[in-house]
Design a protein around this motif. Structure first.
Motif, PDB file in Angstrom:
ATOM      1  N   UNK A  86       0.814  -1.224   0.000  1.00 54.07           N
ATOM      2  CA  UNK A  86       0.000   0.000   0.000  1.00 54.07           C
ATOM      3  C   UNK A  86       0.848   1.275   0.000  1.00 54.07           C
ATOM      4  N   UNK A  87       2.018   1.180   0.606  1.00 57.21           N
ATOM      5  CA  UNK A  87       2.924   2.330   0.679  1.00 57.21           C
ATOM      6  C   UNK A  87       4.176   2.020  -0.123  1.00 57.21           C
ATOM      7  N   UNK A  88       4.568   2.961  -0.997  1.00 50.45           N
ATOM      8  CA  UNK A  88       5.796   2.774  -1.774  1.00 50.45           C
ATOM      9  C   UNK A  88       7.019   3.095  -0.932  1.00 50.45           C
ATOM     10  N   UNK A  89       7.006   4.243  -0.255  1.00 51.44           N
ATOM     11  CA  UNK A  89       8.190   4.623   0.522  1.00 51.44           C
ATOM     12  C   UNK A  89       7.839   5.625   1.610  1.00 51.44           C
ATOM     13  N   UNK A  90       8.700   5.647   2.616  1.00 54.38           N
ATOM     14  CA  UNK A  90       8.608   6.589   3.735  1.00 54.38           C
ATOM     15  C   UNK A  90      10.005   7.115   3.997  1.00 54.38           C
ATOM     16  N   UNK A  91      10.140   8.429   4.002  1.00 58.73           N
ATOM     17  CA  UNK A  91      11.453   9.043   4.205  1.00 58.73           C
ATOM     18  C   UNK A  91      11.392  10.020   5.374  1.00 58.73           C
ATOM     19  N   UNK A  92      11.968   9.644   6.524  1.00 61.94           N
ATOM     20  CA  UNK A  92      11.982  10.567   7.668  1.00 61.94           C
ATOM     21  C   UNK A  92      13.193  11.496   7.598  1.00 61.94           C
ATOM     22  N   UNK A  93      13.050  12.654   8.214  1.00 60.57           N
ATOM     23  CA  UNK A  93      14.131  13.638   8.225  1.00 60.57           C
ATOM     24  C   UNK A  93      14.013  14.485   9.475  1.00 60.57           C
ATOM     25  N   UNK A  94      15.156  14.783  10.065  1.00 63.32           N
ATOM     26  CA  UNK A  94      15.183  15.729  11.182  1.00 63.32           C
ATOM     27  C   UNK A  94      15.556  17.097  10.632  1.00 63.32           C
ATOM     28  N   UNK A  95      14.595  18.024  10.612  1.00 64.15           N
ATOM     29  CA  UNK A  95      14.841  19.383  10.158  1.00 64.15           C
ATOM     30  C   UNK A  95      15.052  20.279  11.369  1.00 64.15           C
ATOM     31  N   UNK A  96      16.327  20.638  11.586  1.00 61.87           N
ATOM     32  CA  UNK A  96      16.698  21.422  12.768  1.00 61.87           C
ATOM     33  C   UNK A  96      16.202  20.742  14.043  1.00 61.87           C
ATOM     34  N   UNK A  97      16.359  19.422  14.072  1.00 64.91           N
ATOM     35  CA  UNK A  97      15.992  18.642  15.247  1.00 64.91           C
ATOM     36  C   UNK A  97      14.528  18.268  15.324  1.00 64.91           C
ATOM     37  N   UNK A  98      13.709  18.749  14.391  1.00 68.93           N
ATOM     38  CA  UNK A  98      12.278  18.468  14.415  1.00 68.93           C
ATOM     39  C   UNK A  98      11.959  17.383  13.396  1.00 68.93           C
ATOM     40  N   UNK A  99      11.295  16.287  13.830  1.00 71.30           N
ATOM     41  CA  UNK A  99      10.993  15.197  12.900  1.00 71.30           C
ATOM     42  C   UNK A  99      10.015  15.628  11.810  1.00 71.30           C
ATOM     43  N   UNK A 100      10.302  15.222  10.601  1.00 68.26           N
ATOM     44  CA  UNK A 100       9.430  15.443   9.462  1.00 68.26           C
ATOM     45  C   UNK A 100       9.543  14.218   8.568  1.00 68.26           C
ATOM     46  N   UNK A 101       8.615  14.073   7.624  1.00 67.50           N
ATOM     47  CA  UNK A 101       8.683  12.877   6.777  1.00 67.50           C
ATOM     48  C   UNK A 101       7.904  13.076   5.492  1.00 67.50           C
ATOM     49  N   UNK A 102       8.248  12.234   4.498  1.00 71.93           N
ATOM     50  CA  UNK A 102       7.574  12.219   3.206  1.00 71.93           C
ATOM     51  C   UNK A 102       7.122  10.796   2.928  1.00 71.93           C
ATOM     52  N   UNK A 103       5.829  10.641   2.629  1.00 68.39           N
ATOM     53  CA  UNK A 103       5.276   9.317   2.358  1.00 68.39           C
ATOM     54  C   UNK A 103       4.731   9.284   0.936  1.00 68.39           C
ATOM     55  N   UNK A 104       5.119   8.248   0.185  1.00 65.44           N
ATOM     56  CA  UNK A 104       4.627   8.029  -1.172  1.00 65.44           C
ATOM     57  C   UNK A 104       3.684   6.828  -1.134  1.00 65.44           C
ATOM     58  N   UNK A 105       2.416   7.054  -1.468  1.00 65.12           N
ATOM     59  CA  UNK A 105       1.416   5.989  -1.440  1.00 65.12           C
ATOM     60  C   UNK A 105       1.337   5.303  -2.790  1.00 65.12           C
ATOM     61  N   UNK A 106       1.081   3.991  -2.781  1.00 65.95           N
ATOM     62  CA  UNK A 106       0.814   3.250  -4.020  1.00 65.95           C
ATOM     63  C   UNK A 106      -0.657   3.232  -4.371  1.00 65.95           C
TER      64      UNK A 106
END
Length: 529
Positions: A86-106
């Motif tokens: 159902x999900x192609x990919x999930x990419x987490x990132x710490x932006x200036x110490x704050x968690x953020x993420x990008x999710x690509x759905x199938x």
């Protein structure tokens, strides 16, 4: 009377490609023997109950499928399910110490678009990403249908790209370093990195590599089924091997395991294949010999059979069994969604350029790039019913920029250091220590297995840990004389490559197995009906 030591074809190596070749040949009426050095069939597509007392069938070496044509399964009458994530990919990132993420759905463009907006602030990068995906789909649709036919010349394949847009994507993927495609279409560093990872899987390369190794790797990751989507083999990779083995047995194919081929006395019309089994040296004769092995094994058995310079693999594999999924730090995305798709770790574009340079210079950096995913969230059948009920899951990590030569001096110590590096990276994005989420086996040991390139070489004969067996090739003839050939030929008559080291080989595809069988039938004046 039938001579039990004479066959029409002997196949060296019982991986999925060898099994596929054997089925095609047996269906055409040939008498076939497979010789496999291990005590089981499957090669890199083997599944195993890796951890004692834990009823989970782990795909130990290969995990996802994209390049296996449905035509092969249909031709052979194989029933084998491949399930969409159902999900192609999930990419987490710490932006200036704050968690953020990008999710690509199938399954939902709205989910993907909204994730882009949250991650980047608007949908401009999303629109750029969609345009890029549409262009890659053009390339895939033109190339994918050619892989089960003789090699086209470069001009023949290029001529399929008629429109201005088609010619543009051809030039980006075949004529220019991949950096041009990525940097001309995308702005965000995280998104550039997410796209570029498909060009680095298993090999040490970078976006500007003048050899275009990154382009070849990328192509084979984006053309499967004409879409480039990677899906989950239901029952694990071993389910594919089981289905192929059952079909081969029903067709009368013979098998010998624990049978290591040591040399071939080449002849026409008959060659003699020598192998050891139970400390005895044995031999069989065959008109055709097919190698489902890397080229170095071919050349050990038949000197100068297949010219190929082996390149170092660059891969690190970790197999884990979890007793529970960890929660994510400060993120609205559920753990289930994050781990269902490909979970990207430290795979920013600039970060991977740096990690490549460090790997080249022998510098082990913190936060090595890698990616992981959970098979059992899409296909829980590899878990026993009681472990499913308890919430157990599998987790597989695939590390990048960890070249073979790093491990040749002290494999155990280097492997331990690399494993700790990846565990720290995982912990950067989850609420608890990943080690606290691991299940234990019957002896109380944590269900954690790491494999270096050296381990892959010693266990399944991947030369220098190269997961592709050999050097990836373009999907066309690289010299004019090869146009019209099947890409499986060697320097010896009636000796062919049916494994991943064939042209257009690599990954779990069955394409070399099919193509080698077609070459045998063509040579024998037969047709597959």
């Amino acid at each position: 009377m039938k001579n039990d030591h004479v066959y029409d074809a002997v196949i060296v190596g019982g991986g999925h490609n060898g099994l596929i070749a054997s089925c095609y040949l047996a269906m055409a009426g040939l008498r076939v023997l497979i010789l496999e050095k291990n005590d089981h069939l499957g090669g890199a597509t083997w599944s195993n109950y890796t951890f004692p007392g834990v009823n989970v069938r782990v795909s130990e070496y290969s995990y996802l499928i994209s390049l296996l044509p449905q035509k092969i399964l249909s031709d052979l009458g194989i029933s084998f399910e491949i399930r969409q994530r159902p999900v192609a990919s999930f990419t987490p990132l710490l932006k200036e110490g704050i968690p953020s993420s990008l999710l690509i759905s199938n399954t939902s463009e709205d989910i993907t678009r909204n994730s882009f907006i949250t991650f980047t602030g608007d949908d401009r990068e999303y629109q750029k990403y969609r345009i890029l995906q549409e262009k890659l789909a053009i390339f895939a649709r033109n190339v994918w249908p050619t892989l089960l036919s003789p090699l086209p010349s470069k001009k023949e394949l290029r001529d399929k790209f008629q429109s201005k847009e088609e010619r543009e994507i051809w030039d980006y993927l075949v004529e220019k370093p991949l950096s041009a495609l990525i940097e001309d279409h995308l702005t965000d560093d995280t998104l550039r990195g997410m796209v570029f990872t498909d060009a680095k899987i298993g090999l040490l390369t970078n976006p500007d590599d003048p050899t275009l190794l990154q382009n070849k790797t990328f192509i084979y990751h984006i053309i499967g089924q004409g879409t480039g989507e990677w899906s989950v083999p239901v029952g694990g990779m071993g389910a594919l091997v089981d289905a192929l083995k059952s079909k081969a047995q029903a067709l009368g194919v013979s098998f010998e395991t624990s049978a290591k081929v040591v040399k071939v006395d080449h002849g026409v019309p008959t060659s003699v294949v020598w192998y050891t089994r139970d400390e005895k040296e044995l031999s069989v004769a065959a008109q055709y010999v097919l190698f489902n092995t890397a080229s170095n094994i071919v050349n050990q058995c038949l000197p100068h059979a297949y010219a190929e310079k082996q390149v170092d693999g660059s891969v690190f594999k970790i197999n884990m069994i979890l007793k529970k999924l960890p929660g994510l730090k400060g993120d609205s995305i559920s753990s289930k969604d994050a781990f269902t798709g490909t979970f990207h770790l430290n795979e920013g574009y600039q970060h991977m350029k740096t990690s490549y340079q460090n790997a080249q210079n022998g510098v082990l950096m913190d936060a090595l790039p890698g990616e992981m995913y959970c098979h059992s969230l899409t296909d829980p059948s590899i878990l026993s019913a009681d472990l499913q009920e308890k919430g157990y899951q599998t987790l597989t990590l695939f590390g990048l920029d960890v070249p073979y030569h790093w491990f040749t001096q002290d494999n155990a110590a280097t492997k331990d250091e690399i494993a700790r590096n990846y565990l720290r990276s995982i912990n950067n994005f989850i609420e608890e220590d990943i080690l606290d989420c691991l299940a234990a086996d019957a002896a109380g040991n944590l269900c954690f297995e790491a494999k270096s390139p050296v381990d892959l070489e010693s266990s399944i004969d991947l030369p220098k840990g190269n997961i592709f067996h050999g050097n990836l090739t373009w999907p066309f003839a690289e010299i004019d004389d090869d146009a019209g050939a099947w890409g499986v030929e060697t320097n010896y008559k009636n000796v062919f490559i049916c494994g991943s080291s064939a042209k257009r080989g690599g990954a779990v595809s069955g394409i070399p197995g099919h193509n080698a069988a077609m070459k045998v039938l063509e040579t024998a004046g037969r047709k597959f009906l």
